[in-house]
Design a protein around this motif. Structure first.
Motif, PDB file in Angstrom:
ATOM      1  N   LEU A  61     -10.325 -23.558  88.347  1.00 16.99           N
ATOM      2  CA  LEU A  61      -9.306 -24.380  87.714  1.00 16.99           C
ATOM      3  C   LEU A  61      -8.518 -25.051  88.685  1.00 16.99           C
ATOM      4  O   LEU A  61      -7.581 -26.056  88.308  1.00 16.99           O
TER       5      LEU A  61
ATOM      6  N   VAL B 265      -8.481 -26.134  78.534  1.00 19.93           N
ATOM      7  CA  VAL B 265      -9.719 -25.579  79.125  1.00 19.93           C
ATOM      8  C   VAL B 265      -9.902 -24.219  79.494  1.00 19.93           C
ATOM      9  O   VAL B 265     -10.736 -23.421  79.209  1.00 19.93           O
TER      10      VAL B 265
ATOM     11  N   GLN C 263      -8.443 -29.071  88.680  1.00 17.22           N
ATOM     12  CA  GLN C 263      -7.567 -29.592  87.688  1.00 17.22           C
ATOM     13  C   GLN C 263      -6.406 -30.220  88.586  1.00 17.22           C
ATOM     14  O   GLN C 263      -5.594 -31.194  88.107  1.00 17.22           O
TER      15      GLN C 263
ATOM     16  N   SER D 219     -13.505 -30.086  85.627  1.00 21.22           N
ATOM     17  CA  SER D 219     -13.364 -29.303  84.345  1.00 21.22           C
ATOM     18  C   SER D 219     -14.519 -29.135  83.502  1.00 21.22           C
ATOM     19  O   SER D 219     -14.705 -28.170  82.971  1.00 21.22           O
TER      20      SER D 219
ATOM     21  N   THR E 103     -10.007 -26.869  73.163  1.00 16.93           N
ATOM     22  CA  THR E 103      -9.653 -27.598  74.628  1.00 16.93           C
ATOM     23  C   THR E 103      -8.864 -28.878  74.194  1.00 16.93           C
ATOM     24  O   THR E 103      -7.740 -28.937  74.810  1.00 16.93           O
TER      25      THR E 103
ATOM     26  N   TYR F 122     -16.636 -26.889  85.280  1.00 13.70           N
ATOM     27  CA  TYR F 122     -16.190 -25.510  85.322  1.00 13.70           C
ATOM     28  C   TYR F 122     -16.581 -25.012  83.963  1.00 13.70           C
ATOM     29  O   TYR F 122     -16.981 -23.767  84.074  1.00 13.70           O
TER      30      TYR F 122
ATOM     31  N   LYS G 266      -2.966 -32.059  85.024  1.00 13.29           N
ATOM     32  CA  LYS G 266      -3.215 -30.448  84.658  1.00 13.29           C
ATOM     33  C   LYS G 266      -2.752 -30.127  83.490  1.00 13.29           C
ATOM     34  O   LYS G 266      -3.277 -29.211  82.583  1.00 13.29           O
TER      35      LYS G 266
ATOM     36  N   VAL H 214     -12.811 -32.315  77.270  1.00 11.23           N
ATOM     37  CA  VAL H 214     -11.953 -32.684  78.392  1.00 11.23           C
ATOM     38  C   VAL H 214     -11.379 -34.197  78.294  1.00 11.23           C
ATOM     39  O   VAL H 214     -10.437 -34.270  78.518  1.00 11.23           O
TER      40      VAL H 214
ATOM     41  N   GLN I 196     -12.602 -22.017  77.662  1.00  6.61           N
ATOM     42  CA  GLN I 196     -13.440 -21.193  78.284  1.00  6.61           C
ATOM     43  C   GLN I 196     -14.198 -20.184  77.607  1.00  6.61           C
ATOM     44  O   GLN I 196     -15.048 -19.430  77.723  1.00  6.61           O
TER      45      GLN I 196
ATOM     46  N   LEU J 245      -4.865 -30.702  80.642  1.00  2.42           N
ATOM     47  CA  LEU J 245      -6.056 -30.003  80.605  1.00  2.42           C
ATOM     48  C   LEU J 245      -5.873 -28.661  80.249  1.00  2.42           C
ATOM     49  O   LEU J 245      -7.044 -27.883  80.733  1.00  2.42           O
TER      50      LEU J 245
END
Length: 258
Positions: free
Chosen positions: A216, A59, A219, A155, A29, A158, A53, A116, A63, A56
């Motif tokens: 997402l 992410v 974000q 995030s 991440t 999520y 975004k 994050v 995930q 990020l």
């Protein structure tokens, strides 16, 4: 419940593989988000990039590891026969489910938060040198900004929800490999299908129901009104996927002879 949760925490932390996987969640991440932040550029006013975004982006990669950790939390117990011991020690099977949910959620929230917020920290440091400046219409990235804070918190949530989705599916199919395939299929199949379908109404519908695409959206900080689904509503879609998987998995845990 406390005894069951302590047991689940012990099982999670004493497996050395889980430690490396959780480190992978944070590292992927953070590293991927930092790499994107350090390579993206905004050379003119109104370049249209969403700086938050971009930071990020990791992410989306993290995930995958989150899903693997969550699936193995239940899948390994089925493959080794440990689930028989678990339900013998804790006969109330919903207690087993809730304890797994509690421990997994806590661990993923912590790992997700480190990844994050670390990504945003790196992004805030390097992006001004990449053209994301006030001259080009960008203020300094800060968690004091409500949009940035929403993207960060969303995030983290999520990632935790993806973990719960993976746990639910693992309880349903009782196979780690199959569950990982199903989770990754749910995450990445819908975006691919959206690219294949040309009807804009169907594209919008798929974007609204797809767990990754909808989730997402939280974000996004630029052009929020143009999204197929609102940021928090999109996160709610992921929550429904996770709740549905856990409900079915919990029902099957109660009805099956392990």
């Amino acid at each position: 419940m406390r005894y069951a949760a302590r047991s689940e925490w012990t099982k999670l932390r004493t497996d050395p593989g889980n430690g490396w996987l959780l480190l992978g969640v944070v590292a992927l991440t953070l590293v991927v988000g930092a790499a994107v932040a350090m390579t993206a550029r905004c050379d003119a006013m109104g370049c249209g990039e969403d700086a938050t975004k971009l930071s990020l982006t990791g992410v989306m990669v993290g995930q995958v590891v989150v899903a693997i950790v969550a699936v193995l939390m239940a899948g390994n117990e089925y493959s080794t026969g440990m689930m028989h011991t678990t339900v013998a020690a804790v006969p109330r099977r919903l207690t087993v489910l809730f304890s797994k949910v509690a421990v997994l959620s806590a661990v993923m929230l912590m790992a997700g938060a480190i990844g994050v917020f670390g990504s945003l920290l790196v992004g805030g440091l390097v992006q001004p040198g990449r053209g994301f400046t006030e001259e080009h219409g960008y203020e300094a990235m800060s968690l004091a900004d409500s949009e940035t804070l929403r993207a960060a918190v969303g995030s983290v949530l999520y990632l935790a929800l993806i973990g719960l989705l993976g746990l639910g599916i693992a309880l349903i199919v009782r196979s780690s490999a199959t569950a990982i395939g199903i989770v990754l299929g749910l995450l990445f199949f819908f975006p691919i299908l959206t690219q294949v379908i040309t009807n804009p109404d169907w594209q919008r519908l798929l974007q609204q129901i797809a767990p990754m695409t909808a989730g997402l959206s939280v974000q996004t900080t630029i052009g929020v009104d143009q999204l197929p689904i609102g940021p928090w509503e999109g996160l709610g879609v992921v929550a429904l996927w996770a709740a549905g998987a856990l409900a079915v998995g919990g029902a099957m845990l109660r009805s099956r002879d392990v």
